[in-house]
Scaffold this motif. Sequence first.
Motif, PDB file in Angstrom:
ATOM      1  N   PRO A 188       0.830  -1.214   0.000  1.00  0.00           N
ATOM      2  CA  PRO A 188       0.000   0.000   0.000  1.00  0.00           C
ATOM      3  C   PRO A 188       0.860   1.257   0.000  1.00  0.00           C
ATOM      4  O   PRO A 188       2.056   1.228   0.302  1.00  0.00           O
ATOM      5  CB  PRO A 188      -0.803  -0.134   1.299  1.00  0.00           C
ATOM      6  CG  PRO A 188       0.075  -0.945   2.196  1.00  0.00           C
ATOM      7  CD  PRO A 188       0.779  -1.915   1.301  1.00  0.00           C
ATOM      8  N   ARG A 312      -0.039 -10.129   2.853  1.00  0.00           N
ATOM      9  CA  ARG A 312      -0.446  -9.406   4.060  1.00  0.00           C
ATOM     10  C   ARG A 312       0.711  -8.511   4.513  1.00  0.00           C
ATOM     11  O   ARG A 312       1.803  -8.991   4.806  1.00  0.00           O
ATOM     12  CB  ARG A 312      -0.850 -10.385   5.163  1.00  0.00           C
ATOM     13  CG  ARG A 312      -1.349  -9.696   6.431  1.00  0.00           C
ATOM     14  CD  ARG A 312      -1.854 -10.693   7.460  1.00  0.00           C
ATOM     15  NE  ARG A 312      -3.119 -11.286   7.051  1.00  0.00           N
ATOM     16  CZ  ARG A 312      -3.315 -12.587   6.892  1.00  0.00           C
ATOM     17  NH1 ARG A 312      -2.329 -13.428   7.094  1.00  0.00           N
ATOM     18  NH2 ARG A 312      -4.497 -13.057   6.527  1.00  0.00           N
ATOM     19  N   GLN A 337      -3.055  -2.743   8.603  1.00  0.00           N
ATOM     20  CA  GLN A 337      -2.853  -3.994   7.868  1.00  0.00           C
ATOM     21  C   GLN A 337      -3.509  -3.873   6.502  1.00  0.00           C
ATOM     22  O   GLN A 337      -4.640  -3.391   6.384  1.00  0.00           O
ATOM     23  CB  GLN A 337      -3.444  -5.181   8.618  1.00  0.00           C
ATOM     24  CG  GLN A 337      -3.259  -6.505   7.895  1.00  0.00           C
ATOM     25  CD  GLN A 337      -4.034  -7.646   8.549  1.00  0.00           C
ATOM     26  OE1 GLN A 337      -4.437  -8.591   7.886  1.00  0.00           O
ATOM     27  NE2 GLN A 337      -4.255  -7.564   9.848  1.00  0.00           N
ATOM     28  N   TYR A 338      -2.769  -4.299   5.496  1.00  0.00           N
ATOM     29  CA  TYR A 338      -3.295  -4.313   4.133  1.00  0.00           C
ATOM     30  C   TYR A 338      -3.098  -5.713   3.566  1.00  0.00           C
ATOM     31  O   TYR A 338      -2.008  -6.287   3.667  1.00  0.00           O
ATOM     32  CB  TYR A 338      -2.565  -3.291   3.261  1.00  0.00           C
ATOM     33  CG  TYR A 338      -2.974  -3.335   1.809  1.00  0.00           C
ATOM     34  CD1 TYR A 338      -4.110  -2.674   1.366  1.00  0.00           C
ATOM     35  CD2 TYR A 338      -2.220  -4.050   0.879  1.00  0.00           C
ATOM     36  CE1 TYR A 338      -4.490  -2.720   0.036  1.00  0.00           C
ATOM     37  CE2 TYR A 338      -2.586  -4.099  -0.455  1.00  0.00           C
ATOM     38  CZ  TYR A 338      -3.724  -3.427  -0.870  1.00  0.00           C
ATOM     39  OH  TYR A 338      -4.094  -3.482  -2.189  1.00  0.00           O
ATOM     40  N   GLN A 339      -4.146  -6.267   2.992  1.00  0.00           N
ATOM     41  CA  GLN A 339      -4.038  -7.597   2.404  1.00  0.00           C
ATOM     42  C   GLN A 339      -4.732  -7.631   1.050  1.00  0.00           C
ATOM     43  O   GLN A 339      -5.714  -6.934   0.817  1.00  0.00           O
ATOM     44  CB  GLN A 339      -4.602  -8.667   3.337  1.00  0.00           C
ATOM     45  CG  GLN A 339      -6.075  -8.560   3.641  1.00  0.00           C
ATOM     46  CD  GLN A 339      -6.531  -9.643   4.607  1.00  0.00           C
ATOM     47  OE1 GLN A 339      -5.754 -10.166   5.392  1.00  0.00           O
ATOM     48  NE2 GLN A 339      -7.800  -9.990   4.543  1.00  0.00           N
ATOM     49  N   GLU A 340      -4.180  -8.449   0.198  1.00  0.00           N
ATOM     50  CA  GLU A 340      -4.713  -8.616  -1.155  1.00  0.00           C
ATOM     51  C   GLU A 340      -4.530 -10.071  -1.557  1.00  0.00           C
ATOM     52  O   GLU A 340      -3.472 -10.661  -1.317  1.00  0.00           O
ATOM     53  CB  GLU A 340      -3.992  -7.688  -2.132  1.00  0.00           C
ATOM     54  CG  GLU A 340      -4.553  -7.720  -3.543  1.00  0.00           C
ATOM     55  CD  GLU A 340      -3.919  -6.681  -4.447  1.00  0.00           C
ATOM     56  OE1 GLU A 340      -3.860  -6.918  -5.672  1.00  0.00           O
ATOM     57  OE2 GLU A 340      -3.478  -5.634  -3.932  1.00  0.00           O
TER      58      GLU A 340
END
Length: 536
Positions: A188, A312, A337-340
Amino acid sequence: MASHVSDQASIRYASSVVASQSTMSNVRHSLLTQKPHITITLKGEREGQKPPYAFSTRDKIEGEVTIVPQHDVRFDDIFITFEGVVRVWTENTGPSMATARSEVRRMFLKMTQPIDESSLPVPRIALKGMQYTFPFSFIVPDQLLDSHCGHILQNDVVRQAHLQLPPTMGTGKAVNHDGSLELDDVTPDMAKIRYGIKVRITRKREVDNKQVIIVEEQRNIHVTPAYAEAPPPMDDNTFVFKKQKEIRKGIFKGKLGRLIVQADPPRPMEAKSHDGAHRASTTVSLNLTFIPADDSAEPPKLGSVTTKLKYRTFYSTKSINVIPQRKSHLSDPYMGQYQETITLSSRALNGIRWRRRRPADAEHDSTYGSRRGSDVSDSASTSSFSTAADGPLTYHTEILVPASQPENKALPPTFQSCHVGRQYELDISLSVEAGSRLNTSFNLKLPLQVTAVGRHNLAAEMEAEELPAFEEFFRPRSIAPPPQSQSRRHSRLPSFADSMLEEPAQLPAHMLSNSANMAPPPGYGLPGGGRMLNMT
């Protein structure tokens, strides 16, 4: 008449505004064009060689800096540094619904290239049109200094993780120096880790003697340090290694049996930092056990298996003192937290052969993760299924599920630094065709570790460095008594005469010339005659 005068005044005012803007633009352009032109070139680029995609641990970053002034420039110092910087920002919403943004920018690595004083002009004035060239050479270190991580940590495992160099992250689809695109590392905008070669030309201001920057230039360098396999992460009920469900023959029909799907943690994906075209991969082994309700029941038909990779990323404006888990950001207002999730593959399972075996009890399998994270749809025990004198009948099969790095996506290694961390999860979904409109699926969540290797075999190099000290420690040493002749020689205390007769070379030359006429001190005697020391 008054309106005509007003219109003319407005026109003159507008013309003056346009003229002032044009003047400011010209001044700004003049200042920019008058700054010295700086070019940072890596080794081999002038000969047409392409630099490596990324540098790894112990790699040497060599090149030269070229400075061409556009006019005479007085300066005091030129600094060439290799720097690593992390930048993180978060937005928190308070009770008043007001959004507060917090940001941190921290330099975790700075290496300075010494510059030969003889290569600098005297006096320190860079002449217009002259070309000044300064070479540089840096080596990517094994780890950071201990002083980098001085905050309170949970344990030494976290400290060791924080002292590892973090990889380059957050470049997105940035354009490289050679015009190629950086691979998207699924990071991100709130978290960025950058490395670069930076050049600064400074001068001390005469008013307050403060060091000011005349001009600076930076070239970004992609760094992916070597990361070895680490112990598996702690489980906070995020991972699911085993699932079991009862399969029915139809909507209003009886039970067909129980199907158990279990997977072991996969081997790490190994990325090659020096090869941008390399795609890391691994394989997951799914072990299926079917316990029929009766001996006439056959295993259900398997549908398809779908594999997904979850990126993550953890980031925090304050120093992280633990290894974050999936829900850590819920209890820390400074952590985000950023998850894809990216689908890797989906394929039909045709021609799967089951092995019939008796006896077996897959319910009590003791392999890793057999109980943890299991999901039982029916609490009925296996005793309700078919049993015989020699034990229950079971069917077994194994499915190998490959997983590869997504195309056009970078795969930074698993790591955790003071402000940014990266973890991966492999999600596997297995569909089973039990009957008409009774399809069911088994979803497993497995921890996946990504390691990285470079050109250097760090294990072999470290072993070679430690081997001499290791061999010296175990080198045999003699602990035997001295030879017999030497023992007899030192059976009594040495006398002054012994030192004169046996070791004359210990005396200076001017004393040796008169040694025959020298008399011993009172109380001593020479061998063969003379007065001896009276001991009574």
